[in-house]
Design an enzyme around this catalytic site. Structure first.
Site, PDB file in Angstrom:
ATOM      1  N   ASN A  59     -15.420  60.635  53.965  1.00  0.00           N
ATOM      2  CA  ASN A  59     -14.449  61.706  53.699  1.00  0.00           C
ATOM      3  C   ASN A  59     -13.971  61.728  52.246  1.00  0.00           C
ATOM      4  OD1 ASN A  59     -13.077  59.291  54.452  1.00  0.00           O
ATOM      5  ND2 ASN A  59     -11.178  60.441  54.620  1.00  0.00           N
ATOM      6  N   GLU A  89      -9.047  49.279  56.610  1.00  0.00           N
ATOM      7  CA  GLU A  89      -8.253  50.506  56.509  1.00  0.00           C
ATOM      8  C   GLU A  89      -8.848  51.496  57.499  1.00  0.00           C
ATOM      9  OE1 GLU A  89      -7.910  51.670  52.419  1.00  0.00           O
ATOM     10  OE2 GLU A  89      -6.756  49.887  51.942  1.00  0.00           O
ATOM     11  N   GLU A 116      -3.608  46.467  50.583  1.00  0.00           N
ATOM     12  CA  GLU A 116      -4.197  46.357  49.249  1.00  0.00           C
ATOM     13  C   GLU A 116      -3.368  47.187  48.286  1.00  0.00           C
ATOM     14  OE1 GLU A 116      -8.401  46.235  48.611  1.00  0.00           O
ATOM     15  OE2 GLU A 116      -8.777  45.903  50.750  1.00  0.00           O
TER      16      GLU A 116
HETATM   17  P1  NAD Z   1     -17.295  54.933  60.780  1.00  0.00           P
HETATM   18  O1  NAD Z   1     -16.521  53.780  61.275  1.00  0.00           O
HETATM   19  O2  NAD Z   1     -18.212  55.627  61.716  1.00  0.00           O
HETATM   20  O3  NAD Z   1     -18.206  54.516  59.531  1.00  0.00           O
HETATM   21  C1  NAD Z   1     -17.680  53.978  58.346  1.00  0.00           C
HETATM   22  C2  NAD Z   1     -18.739  53.162  57.639  1.00  0.00           C
HETATM   23  O4  NAD Z   1     -19.114  52.067  58.489  1.00  0.00           O
HETATM   24  C3  NAD Z   1     -20.039  53.922  57.337  1.00  0.00           C
HETATM   25  O5  NAD Z   1     -20.522  53.526  56.073  1.00  0.00           O
HETATM   26  C4  NAD Z   1     -20.976  53.422  58.424  1.00  0.00           C
HETATM   27  O6  NAD Z   1     -22.337  53.470  58.049  1.00  0.00           O
HETATM   28  C5  NAD Z   1     -20.520  51.985  58.582  1.00  0.00           C
HETATM   29  N1  NAD Z   1     -20.861  51.359  59.867  1.00  0.00           N
HETATM   30  C6  NAD Z   1     -21.027  51.962  61.077  1.00  0.00           C
HETATM   31  N2  NAD Z   1     -21.313  51.030  62.011  1.00  0.00           N
HETATM   32  C7  NAD Z   1     -21.325  49.832  61.392  1.00  0.00           C
HETATM   33  C8  NAD Z   1     -21.548  48.487  61.832  1.00  0.00           C
HETATM   34  N3  NAD Z   1     -21.820  48.200  63.102  1.00  0.00           N
HETATM   35  N4  NAD Z   1     -21.469  47.493  60.921  1.00  0.00           N
HETATM   36  C9  NAD Z   1     -21.177  47.753  59.631  1.00  0.00           C
HETATM   37  N5  NAD Z   1     -20.975  49.001  59.158  1.00  0.00           N
HETATM   38  C10 NAD Z   1     -21.043  50.031  60.028  1.00  0.00           C
HETATM   39  O7  NAD Z   1     -16.231  55.943  60.184  1.00  0.00           O
HETATM   40  P2  NAD Z   1     -16.481  57.387  59.589  1.00  0.00           P
HETATM   41  O8  NAD Z   1     -16.682  58.360  60.692  1.00  0.00           O
HETATM   42  O9  NAD Z   1     -17.510  57.305  58.512  1.00  0.00           O
HETATM   43  O10 NAD Z   1     -15.075  57.672  58.861  1.00  0.00           O
HETATM   44  C11 NAD Z   1     -13.984  58.229  59.500  1.00  0.00           C
HETATM   45  C12 NAD Z   1     -12.952  57.174  59.815  1.00  0.00           C
HETATM   46  O11 NAD Z   1     -12.522  56.517  58.629  1.00  0.00           O
HETATM   47  C13 NAD Z   1     -11.692  57.775  60.411  1.00  0.00           C
HETATM   48  O12 NAD Z   1     -11.256  56.988  61.491  1.00  0.00           O
HETATM   49  C14 NAD Z   1     -10.694  57.711  59.269  1.00  0.00           C
HETATM   50  O13 NAD Z   1      -9.348  57.704  59.648  1.00  0.00           O
HETATM   51  C15 NAD Z   1     -11.097  56.441  58.606  1.00  0.00           C
HETATM   52  N6  NAD Z   1     -10.567  56.370  57.242  1.00  0.00           N
HETATM   53  C16 NAD Z   1      -9.537  55.503  56.959  1.00  0.00           C
HETATM   54  C17 NAD Z   1      -8.991  55.446  55.673  1.00  0.00           C
HETATM   55  C18 NAD Z   1      -7.844  54.531  55.340  1.00  0.00           C
HETATM   56  O14 NAD Z   1      -7.607  54.291  54.159  1.00  0.00           O
HETATM   57  N7  NAD Z   1      -7.125  54.006  56.310  1.00  0.00           N
HETATM   58  C19 NAD Z   1      -9.501  56.278  54.674  1.00  0.00           C
HETATM   59  C20 NAD Z   1     -10.525  57.158  55.003  1.00  0.00           C
HETATM   60  C21 NAD Z   1     -11.060  57.186  56.286  1.00  0.00           C
END
Ligand code: NAD
Length: 489
Positions: free
Chosen positions: A156, A254, A466
């Site tokens: 995002n 996060e 952080e």
């Molecule tokens: P996601 O958890 O599907 O994926 C995030 C990352 O993790 C990607 O690079 C993905 O390839 C990797 N990943 C997936 N499975 C994995 C595994 N088994 N082992 C290691 N890596 C793996 O999340 P998304 O759909 O890409 O992002 C949306 C989410 O991120 C939402 O829940 C959003 O709230 C959160 N987010 C949080 C913050 C924050 O600062 N708190 C900021 C932005 C987004």
């Protein structure tokens, strides 16, 4: 193919390992959410590429860690300058890749990318090494770099979220292996070029492209990784936490949110409506978005009318158009996921006030993945739509009476990333903010971030904080050396 030309910018689609480009036999397609076209075929890494990248980062670590902090900092400041000099390229590529607004990338996001590097490069110079005395013995506290750091990030705000971790990790003396999001992988590759040109030694920063299960999973489970930084969803964090725990590797998570916007009846309504409409930004794909609007009885009707007037005027379209307010969702899978939440909410009895469906006309015209700004009323406390993170342009509007009721509704969530309060009373703001469970509380403002402030989530929104000193606390192994009284050595 080893490169793609995106918005006129050449992007290397291979991994960056040990200061060299490395290709995988397989690739995965990178689709632009603006029009559904494939803009790149990207190397699809797995355990072998991860092993090579961790080996390169391990080999580079002793020299990088031992480098005087002023020298490390000088290199990182040149990286920040490199980002600034390629700001337009980064903005153009990121817009094609993740569909966020070009004007936001130009004016907010990419300058923040540079700041993520510059701020921590400068902060590292100010770290104090306190000495204190215990019965004539001298305690000396040092910030020792922890080692190879794995950084796994979502789509995002791909480069902004990655560099928010890369900046402090490198400034602390760690080396990094980054796994960019497979739905928006390109700017990480441009960043590797920029860092290399700025003089970052080979192996200090590495990129392994690929899918989460294929490249992310072996990275976070690698025994030579000493820190795991993850930004993403709760289900993925649980898998990563389990893998990291096997090596007793510290994690910083996060995660998602379901943040409240509390509007009290003494609020400045113009301000409250401005903040409320902002929650549709980036088509709601913002972890911090205050998607649960809780409005006090006395101003509910007026707030609702003014919010709807503004929300109906939101212009949706191609994110490169300066006059557009919101662009598409990241892709088809995510659009279907968002629509699933919306349709289930309708089936549960929620009242659609606005939107409630994909923007079929725009999708047919462009091939992209647009979803109409959506507002629900008439929702209950334990419904899926009020409890689960949708990560789309979907808000709920609920009414409360007494302040305590509003606070209880705000806290009625497993998440705890952020909360926003709009009120005319300082006393009320202080009382309410002290009662809210959230990593960040904004009072009469939204999205104001200072890199020296702690950032993170409570509950299922994350582990750790952080920012400023909190970042160095995570990326370093803090050590206390106790020297015997003078004269013994
Ligand atoms: P996601 O958890 O599907 O994926 C995030 C990352 O993790 C990607 O690079 C993905 O390839 C990797 N990943 C997936 N499975 C994995 C595994 N088994 N082992 C290691 N890596 C793996 O999340 P998304 O759909 O890409 O992002 C949306 C989410 O991120 C939402 O829940 C959003 O709230 C959160 N987010 C949080 C913050 C924050 O600062 N708190 C900021 C932005 C987004």
């Amino acid at each position: 193919m080893t490169t793609a030309v995106v918005a006129g910018v050449e992007v290397d689609t291979r991994h960056w390992i040990g200061g060299e480009r490395v290709a995988s036999a397989d690739t995965f397609p990178d689709v632009s959410p603006l029009d559904g076209s494939v803009i790149a075929e990207v190397s699809r890494g797995g355990a072998a590429e991860v092993d090579a990248a961790v080996a390169a980062a391990s080999a580079a670590f002793p020299t990088w860690a031992a480098m005087p902090v002023a020298e490390r900092s000088a290199i990182l400041l040149r990286v920040a300058e490199g980002v600034e000099s390629r700001l337009e390229d980064l903005a153009q590529v990121e817009t094609r890749d993740n569909g966020s607004l070009l004007r936001s990338h130009r004016r907010g996001v990419m300058p923040r990318v540079a700041m993520n590097i510059r701020f921590f490069a400068e902060y590292a110079l100010t770290l104090s090494h306190p000495d204190f005395d215990t019965r004539g013995h001298r305690n000396h506290v040092s910030w020792d770099p922890a080692g190879v750091t794995a950084i796994v990030t979502p789509w995002n705000a791909p480069l902004m979220l990655a560099t928010w971790r890369i900046g402090p990790a490198l400034a602390a003396g760690n080396t990094v292996v980054a796994k960019p999001p497979e739905w928006a992988p390109l700017t990480a590759s441009l960043f590797a070029d920029i860092a290399h040109e700025a003089g970052l030694p080979p192996g200090v920063f590495n990129v392994v492209q690929g899918l989460g299960t294929e490249a992310g999973a072996p990275l976070v489970a690698h025994p030579d990784v000493r820190r795991v930084c993850f930004t993403g969803s709760v289900p993925t964090s649980i898998r990563i936490g389990e893998a990291a725990a096997r090596n007793v590797t510290p994690v910083s998570f996060e995660l998602g949110g379901k943040s409240p916007l509390l509007v009290f009846d003494d609020a400045d309504l113009d301000l409250a409506v401005d903040i409320a409409v902002e929650q549709f930004d980036n088509s709601g794909q913002v972890c911090l978005a205050a998607v649960r609007m809780l409005v006090q009885d006395g101003i509910y009707d007026e707030f609702r009318a003014r919010f709807l007037e503004r929300a109906r005027a939101i212009k949706q379209g191609d994110s490169r158009d300066e006059s557009v307010d919101i662009g598409p969702l990241i892709g088809r899978t995510h659009l279907e996921r968002v629509d699933g939440f919306v349709q289930r909410a309708i089936a549960d009895g929620a009242e659609v006030v606005l939107g409630g469906e994909p923007n079929h006309e725009l999708n047919a015209e462009t091939g992209g993945f647009y979803y109409r700004p959506t507002l629900f009323e008439g929702v209950g406390p334990s419904w899926e739509i009020t409890c689960q993170e949708v990560f789309g342009p979907v808000l709920t509007l609920q009414r409360f009476g007494a302040d305590d009721e509003g606070v209880a509704m705000a806290n009625d969530t497993e998440f705890g990333l952020a909360a926003t309060i709009v009120t005319g009373s300082r006393e009320r703001a202080e009382h309410v903010s002290s009662s809210l469970r959230a990593g960040t509380v904004w009072i009469n403002c939204f999205f104001v971030r200072d890199l020296s402030a702690p950032f993170g989530g409570s509950g299922r929104s994350g582990i750790g904080r952080e920012g400023g000193l909190w970042s160095f606390d995570f990326y370093c192994d803090v050590k206390n050396s106790v020297f015997a009284p003078k004269g013994w050595i």
